[in-house]
Scaffold this motif. Structure first.
Motif, PDB file in Angstrom:
ATOM      1  N   ALA A 289       2.006  18.841 -11.973  1.00  0.00           N
ATOM      2  CA  ALA A 289       2.735  20.141 -12.423  1.00  0.00           C
ATOM      3  C   ALA A 289       3.496  20.119 -13.519  1.00  0.00           C
ATOM      4  N   LYS A 290       3.736  18.994 -14.376  1.00  0.00           N
ATOM      5  CA  LYS A 290       3.910  18.582 -15.275  1.00  0.00           C
ATOM      6  C   LYS A 290       5.171  18.497 -15.044  1.00  0.00           C
ATOM      7  N   ARG A 291       6.175  17.893 -14.186  1.00  0.00           N
ATOM      8  CA  ARG A 291       7.880  18.277 -13.548  1.00  0.00           C
ATOM      9  C   ARG A 291       8.244  16.679 -13.249  1.00  0.00           C
ATOM     10  N   ASP A 292       8.914  15.871 -14.110  1.00  0.00           N
ATOM     11  CA  ASP A 292       9.190  14.999 -13.603  1.00  0.00           C
ATOM     12  C   ASP A 292      10.135  15.300 -12.200  1.00  0.00           C
ATOM     13  N   TRP A 293      10.886  15.785 -12.890  1.00  0.00           N
ATOM     14  CA  TRP A 293      11.838  16.358 -11.059  1.00  0.00           C
ATOM     15  C   TRP A 293      11.292  16.246  -9.910  1.00  0.00           C
ATOM     16  N   LEU A 294       9.735  16.688 -10.189  1.00  0.00           N
ATOM     17  CA  LEU A 294       9.142  16.839  -8.609  1.00  0.00           C
ATOM     18  C   LEU A 294       8.426  15.427  -8.693  1.00  0.00           C
ATOM     19  N   ALA A 295       8.153  14.783  -9.536  1.00  0.00           N
ATOM     20  CA  ALA A 295       7.262  13.453  -9.410  1.00  0.00           C
ATOM     21  C   ALA A 295       7.914  12.193  -9.310  1.00  0.00           C
ATOM     22  N   TYR A 296       9.301  11.684  -9.573  1.00  0.00           N
ATOM     23  CA  TYR A 296      10.671  11.187  -9.902  1.00  0.00           C
ATOM     24  C   TYR A 296      10.662  10.678  -7.989  1.00  0.00           C
ATOM     25  N   PRO A 297      10.702  11.830  -6.615  1.00  0.00           N
ATOM     26  CA  PRO A 297      11.516  12.090  -6.241  1.00  0.00           C
ATOM     27  C   PRO A 297      10.006  11.057  -5.339  1.00  0.00           C
ATOM     28  N   VAL A 298       8.470  11.476  -5.794  1.00  0.00           N
ATOM     29  CA  VAL A 298       7.683  11.064  -4.961  1.00  0.00           C
ATOM     30  C   VAL A 298       7.224   9.021  -5.148  1.00  0.00           C
ATOM     31  N   LEU A 299       7.853   9.101  -6.704  1.00  0.00           N
ATOM     32  CA  LEU A 299       7.550   7.867  -6.779  1.00  0.00           C
ATOM     33  C   LEU A 299       8.682   7.035  -5.832  1.00  0.00           C
ATOM     34  N   ALA A 300      10.340   7.892  -5.400  1.00  0.00           N
ATOM     35  CA  ALA A 300      10.949   6.580  -5.574  1.00  0.00           C
ATOM     36  C   ALA A 300      11.563   7.165  -3.675  1.00  0.00           C
ATOM     37  N   LEU A 301      10.349   7.602  -2.824  1.00  0.00           N
ATOM     38  CA  LEU A 301       9.754   7.710  -1.691  1.00  0.00           C
ATOM     39  C   LEU A 301       9.098   6.430  -1.367  1.00  0.00           C
ATOM     40  N   GLY A 302       8.910   5.968  -2.166  1.00  0.00           N
ATOM     41  CA  GLY A 302       8.024   4.736  -2.085  1.00  0.00           C
ATOM     42  C   GLY A 302       9.256   3.242  -1.660  1.00  0.00           C
ATOM     43  N   ASP A 303      10.208   3.795  -1.872  1.00  0.00           N
ATOM     44  CA  ASP A 303      10.819   2.274  -1.879  1.00  0.00           C
ATOM     45  C   ASP A 303      11.650   2.468  -0.166  1.00  0.00           C
ATOM     46  N   ILE A 304      11.262   3.505   0.243  1.00  0.00           N
ATOM     47  CA  ILE A 304      11.569   3.564   1.862  1.00  0.00           C
ATOM     48  C   ILE A 304      10.809   2.289   2.811  1.00  0.00           C
ATOM     49  N   ALA A 305       9.847   1.459   1.848  1.00  0.00           N
ATOM     50  CA  ALA A 305       8.841   0.950   2.447  1.00  0.00           C
ATOM     51  C   ALA A 305       9.599  -1.000   2.489  1.00  0.00           C
TER      52      ALA A 305
ATOM     53  N   ALA B 165       0.942  -0.707   0.236  1.00  0.00           N
ATOM     54  CA  ALA B 165       0.428   0.004  -0.166  1.00  0.00           C
ATOM     55  C   ALA B 165       0.581   1.371   0.201  1.00  0.00           C
ATOM     56  N   LEU B 166       2.000   1.536   0.517  1.00  0.00           N
ATOM     57  CA  LEU B 166       2.591   2.473   0.629  1.00  0.00           C
ATOM     58  C   LEU B 166       3.198   2.767  -0.721  1.00  0.00           C
ATOM     59  N   VAL B 167       4.348   1.750  -0.917  1.00  0.00           N
ATOM     60  CA  VAL B 167       4.319   1.286  -2.322  1.00  0.00           C
ATOM     61  C   VAL B 167       3.343   2.203  -3.163  1.00  0.00           C
ATOM     62  N   ILE B 168       2.014   1.900  -3.798  1.00  0.00           N
ATOM     63  CA  ILE B 168       1.396   2.036  -4.300  1.00  0.00           C
ATOM     64  C   ILE B 168       1.058   3.466  -4.829  1.00  0.00           C
ATOM     65  N   GLY B 169       0.862   3.588  -3.139  1.00  0.00           N
ATOM     66  CA  GLY B 169       0.470   5.244  -2.599  1.00  0.00           C
ATOM     67  C   GLY B 169       1.147   5.804  -3.690  1.00  0.00           C
ATOM     68  N   CYS B 170       2.408   5.829  -2.859  1.00  0.00           N
ATOM     69  CA  CYS B 170       3.394   6.845  -3.418  1.00  0.00           C
ATOM     70  C   CYS B 170       3.065   7.344  -5.074  1.00  0.00           C
ATOM     71  N   GLY B 171       3.446   6.056  -5.950  1.00  0.00           N
ATOM     72  CA  GLY B 171       3.512   5.459  -7.412  1.00  0.00           C
ATOM     73  C   GLY B 171       1.923   6.770  -7.778  1.00  0.00           C
ATOM     74  N   LEU B 172       0.704   6.570  -7.213  1.00  0.00           N
ATOM     75  CA  LEU B 172      -0.263   7.518  -7.449  1.00  0.00           C
ATOM     76  C   LEU B 172      -0.354   8.063  -6.937  1.00  0.00           C
ATOM     77  N   LEU B 173       0.601   8.994  -6.424  1.00  0.00           N
ATOM     78  CA  LEU B 173       0.676  10.691  -5.575  1.00  0.00           C
ATOM     79  C   LEU B 173       2.124  10.783  -6.587  1.00  0.00           C
ATOM     80  N   SER B 174       2.269  10.502  -6.901  1.00  0.00           N
ATOM     81  CA  SER B 174       3.826  10.560  -8.578  1.00  0.00           C
ATOM     82  C   SER B 174       2.920  10.902  -9.432  1.00  0.00           C
ATOM     83  N   ASP B 175       2.021  10.123  -9.784  1.00  0.00           N
ATOM     84  CA  ASP B 175       1.532  10.333 -11.171  1.00  0.00           C
ATOM     85  C   ASP B 175       0.509  12.054 -10.831  1.00  0.00           C
ATOM     86  N   VAL B 176      -0.071  11.913  -9.397  1.00  0.00           N
ATOM     87  CA  VAL B 176      -0.593  13.208  -9.738  1.00  0.00           C
ATOM     88  C   VAL B 176       0.209  14.008  -9.567  1.00  0.00           C
TER      89      VAL B 176
END
Length: 182
Positions: A106-122, A90-101
């Motif tokens: 924002a239409k900026r990968d430099w903002l979206a990718y770190p959000v996805l990467a934070l899911g790695d903490i799971a 749930a944590l990983v997928i939640g970060c993925g969904l938030l990354s997509d939002v």
């Protein structure tokens, strides 16, 4: 950049880079066997290594779903391997969904990718949330001296350091990926 946008994203191309993303993030976990500090920083290495496949896909996939697919594949494969519990999925997928939002708004990968990467903490979140249980598992898997060395890292300060390292590594990885894929 327009030449890349003109290239179509094929199923096999996407699947290959999704698998590459999974392998990059999973492979980073193995440095943890060196020392507990490496274990704690393994998600940051995963963020660094996962940036290249993410960037390649992001140049070709401009709709919602990139982060969600990467997160879901990673989480479900880790669940299938017996490495994750449902809360981690749930944590990983939640970060993925938030990354997509974030990516959509924002239409900026430099903002979206770190959000996805934070899911790695799971992969290591129980180090801070279920301390005694985690130490017992570390002692059984790697040895008591390793578990003892992990105790000082189970503070909120080290959790924050880990999260900052993940974001910094994600940004650095994305910068490198942009230099490689022009």
């Amino acid at each position: 950049m327009d030449k890349i946008k003109d290239k179509k994203l094929t199923f096999w191309g996407a699947a290959g880079f999704v698998v590459l993303y999974f392998v990059a993030v999973l492979a980073s976990e193995f440095i943890g066997f060196i020392h507990p500090v490496c274990w704690m920083l393994a998600p940051a290495l995963g963020a660094l290594l996962g940036a290249l496949p993410y960037h390649w896909l992001s140049l070709r996939w401009d709709k919602f779903g990139l982060g969600t697919v990467l997160a879901a594949v990673f989480a479900l494969l880790m669940l299938a391997l017996g490495e994750f519990r449902m809360s981690q999925v749930a944590l990983v997928i939640g970060c993925g969904l938030l990354s997509d939002v974030v990516r959509l708004l924002a239409k900026r990968d430099w903002l979206a990718y770190p959000v996805l990467a934070l899911g790695d903490i799971a992969a290591i979140i129980f180090m801070w949330t279920r301390k005694a249980w985690y130490l017992e598992g570390a002692a059984n898997e790697v040895g008591q001296s390793y578990a003892d060395a992990m105790v000082p890292l189970q503070t909120t300060t080290w959790l924050v350091v880990t999260l900052i390292a993940i974001v910094a590594a994600a940004e650095c990885g994305l910068w490198i990926a942009k230099k490689i894929i022009k």
